[in-house]
Write a protein that holds these residues in place. Structure first.
Motif, mmCIF file in Angstrom:
data_model
loop_
_atom_site.group_PDB
_atom_site.id
_atom_site.type_symbol
_atom_site.label_atom_id
_atom_site.label_comp_id
_atom_site.label_asym_id
_atom_site.label_seq_id
_atom_site.Cartn_x
_atom_site.Cartn_y
_atom_site.Cartn_z
ATOM 1 N N THR A 272 -8.089 -11.234 16.275
ATOM 2 C CA THR A 272 -8.592 -9.945 15.813
ATOM 3 C C THR A 272 -8.739 -9.908 14.303
ATOM 4 O OG1 THR A 272 -6.374 -9.010 15.563
ATOM 5 C CG2 THR A 272 -7.421 -8.753 17.712
ATOM 6 N N GLU A 273 -9.530 -8.954 13.832
ATOM 7 C CA GLU A 273 -9.489 -8.590 12.419
ATOM 8 C C GLU A 273 -8.254 -7.702 12.305
ATOM 9 O OE1 GLU A 273 -11.873 -5.750 9.338
ATOM 10 O OE2 GLU A 273 -13.090 -6.989 10.685
ATOM 11 N N TYR A 274 -7.281 -8.167 11.571
ATOM 12 C CA TYR A 274 -5.927 -7.617 11.638
ATOM 13 C C TYR A 274 -5.575 -6.835 10.382
ATOM 14 C CZ TYR A 274 -0.837 -7.804 12.449
ATOM 15 O OH TYR A 274 0.480 -7.513 12.657
ATOM 16 N N HIS A 275 -5.078 -5.616 10.590
ATOM 17 C CA HIS A 275 -4.661 -4.750 9.484
ATOM 18 C C HIS A 275 -3.248 -4.262 9.778
ATOM 19 C CE1 HIS A 275 -8.808 -4.507 7.936
ATOM 20 N NE2 HIS A 275 -9.117 -4.611 9.226
ATOM 21 N N GLU A 276 -2.286 -4.789 9.034
ATOM 22 C CA GLU A 276 -0.887 -4.416 9.239
ATOM 23 C C GLU A 276 -0.480 -3.426 8.153
ATOM 24 O OE1 GLU A 276 3.229 -6.812 8.932
ATOM 25 O OE2 GLU A 276 1.892 -7.503 10.546
ATOM 26 N N GLN A 277 0.077 -2.297 8.581
ATOM 27 C CA GLN A 277 0.479 -1.255 7.652
ATOM 28 C C GLN A 277 1.934 -0.893 7.876
ATOM 29 O OE1 GLN A 277 -2.540 1.613 8.796
ATOM 30 N NE2 GLN A 277 -3.845 0.972 7.094
ATOM 31 N N ASN A 278 2.485 -0.143 6.942
ATOM 32 C CA ASN A 278 3.862 0.341 7.047
ATOM 33 C C ASN A 278 3.858 1.863 7.193
ATOM 34 O OD1 ASN A 278 5.078 -2.262 6.575
ATOM 35 N ND2 ASN A 278 4.488 -2.013 4.440
ATOM 36 N N ASP A 279 4.905 2.374 7.798
ATOM 37 C CA ASP A 279 5.143 3.818 7.879
ATOM 38 C C ASP A 279 4.040 4.601 8.582
ATOM 39 O OD1 ASP A 279 7.532 3.410 6.418
ATOM 40 O OD2 ASP A 279 6.419 3.492 4.535
ATOM 41 N N GLY B 97 0.283 -5.355 35.267
ATOM 42 C CA GLY B 97 0.415 -5.946 36.588
ATOM 43 C C GLY B 97 0.274 -7.451 36.614
ATOM 44 N N ARG B 98 -0.274 -8.007 35.533
ATOM 45 C CA ARG B 98 -0.445 -9.463 35.457
ATOM 46 C C ARG B 98 -0.570 -9.856 33.991
ATOM 47 N NH1 ARG B 98 -6.401 -8.991 37.958
ATOM 48 N NH2 ARG B 98 -7.351 -8.092 36.129
ATOM 49 N N LEU B 99 -0.541 -11.149 33.740
ATOM 50 C CA LEU B 99 -0.660 -11.650 32.374
ATOM 51 C C LEU B 99 -2.063 -11.380 31.836
ATOM 52 C CD1 LEU B 99 1.166 -15.068 32.791
ATOM 53 C CD2 LEU B 99 2.079 -12.909 31.939
ATOM 54 N N TRP B 100 -2.160 -11.160 30.562
ATOM 55 C CA TRP B 100 -3.463 -10.923 29.946
ATOM 56 C C TRP B 100 -4.282 -12.208 29.954
ATOM 57 C CZ3 TRP B 100 -3.001 -7.352 25.082
ATOM 58 C CH2 TRP B 100 -2.422 -6.147 25.467
ATOM 59 N N GLN B 101 -5.550 -12.088 30.200
ATOM 60 C CA GLN B 101 -6.464 -13.227 30.191
ATOM 61 C C GLN B 101 -7.177 -13.227 28.833
ATOM 62 O OE1 GLN B 101 -8.859 -13.260 33.758
ATOM 63 N NE2 GLN B 101 -7.111 -12.627 34.990
ATOM 64 N N TRP B 102 -6.535 -13.846 27.870
ATOM 65 C CA TRP B 102 -6.959 -13.776 26.469
ATOM 66 C C TRP B 102 -8.413 -14.198 26.282
ATOM 67 C CZ3 TRP B 102 -3.553 -10.908 24.230
ATOM 68 C CH2 TRP B 102 -2.195 -11.007 24.543
ATOM 69 N N ASP B 103 -8.810 -15.316 26.877
ATOM 70 C CA ASP B 103 -10.187 -15.800 26.717
ATOM 71 C C ASP B 103 -11.198 -14.795 27.235
ATOM 72 O OD1 ASP B 103 -9.384 -18.149 25.525
ATOM 73 O OD2 ASP B 103 -9.406 -19.297 27.391
ATOM 74 N N ILE C 229 -10.836 -11.530 27.546
ATOM 75 C CA ILE C 229 -10.851 -10.365 26.654
ATOM 76 C C ILE C 229 -11.657 -10.696 25.403
ATOM 77 C CG2 ILE C 229 -9.444 -8.852 25.207
ATOM 78 C CD1 ILE C 229 -7.167 -9.278 27.293
ATOM 79 N N ARG C 230 -11.344 -11.815 24.778
ATOM 80 C CA ARG C 230 -11.999 -12.225 23.529
ATOM 81 C C ARG C 230 -13.494 -12.432 23.728
ATOM 82 N NH1 ARG C 230 -8.407 -15.732 22.442
ATOM 83 N NH2 ARG C 230 -9.451 -17.464 23.436
ATOM 84 N N ASN C 231 -13.875 -13.073 24.821
ATOM 85 C CA ASN C 231 -15.283 -13.392 25.064
ATOM 86 C C ASN C 231 -16.105 -12.190 25.522
ATOM 87 O OD1 ASN C 231 -14.921 -16.055 24.309
ATOM 88 N ND2 ASN C 231 -14.360 -16.676 26.374
ATOM 89 N N ASN C 232 -15.452 -11.098 25.852
ATOM 90 C CA ASN C 232 -16.145 -9.901 26.304
ATOM 91 C C ASN C 232 -16.434 -8.933 25.142
ATOM 92 O OD1 ASN C 232 -17.274 -8.382 28.452
ATOM 93 N ND2 ASN C 232 -15.493 -7.051 28.420
#
Length: 95
Positions: free
Chosen positions: A60-67, A20-26, A28-31
């Protein structure tokens, strides 16, 4: 913020009514103490570009995987996720 400056995938989702609206990144991150993100390059619901954008904005701690698709809802039934359990267990021990 102008919709033209929003990441394309997020703008599409906003226009389509997914959000419904743009994400409020700060906010989210600060919470959160930490955010762990698992993504798959072949996810049929969230494009890899959008996942990478979310990672960039939320740091984020990011984990990119395939398949892995959408982790069990579209490629195959995923009953176990040991990588996630390991990370959450480690994070909870350090909190």
């Amino acid at each position: 913020m102008s919709l033209n400056k929003v990441y394309p995938c997020t703008r599409v989702n906003l226009v389509c009514g997914y959000y419904g609206r743009l994400w409020q990144w700060d906010k989210i991150r600060n919470n959160q103490k930490w955010i762990v993100q698992f993504v798959s390059t072949d996810d049929s619901y969230i494009s890899i570009e959008e996942a990478r954008h979310i990672h960039k904005e939320l740091k984020t701690e990011y984990h990119e995987q395939n398949d892995q698709g959408h982790y069990g809802s579209d490629v195959s039934e995923k009953l176990e996720f040991p990588e996630l359990v390991k990370i959450i267990t480690k994070k909870l021990k350090h909190d």
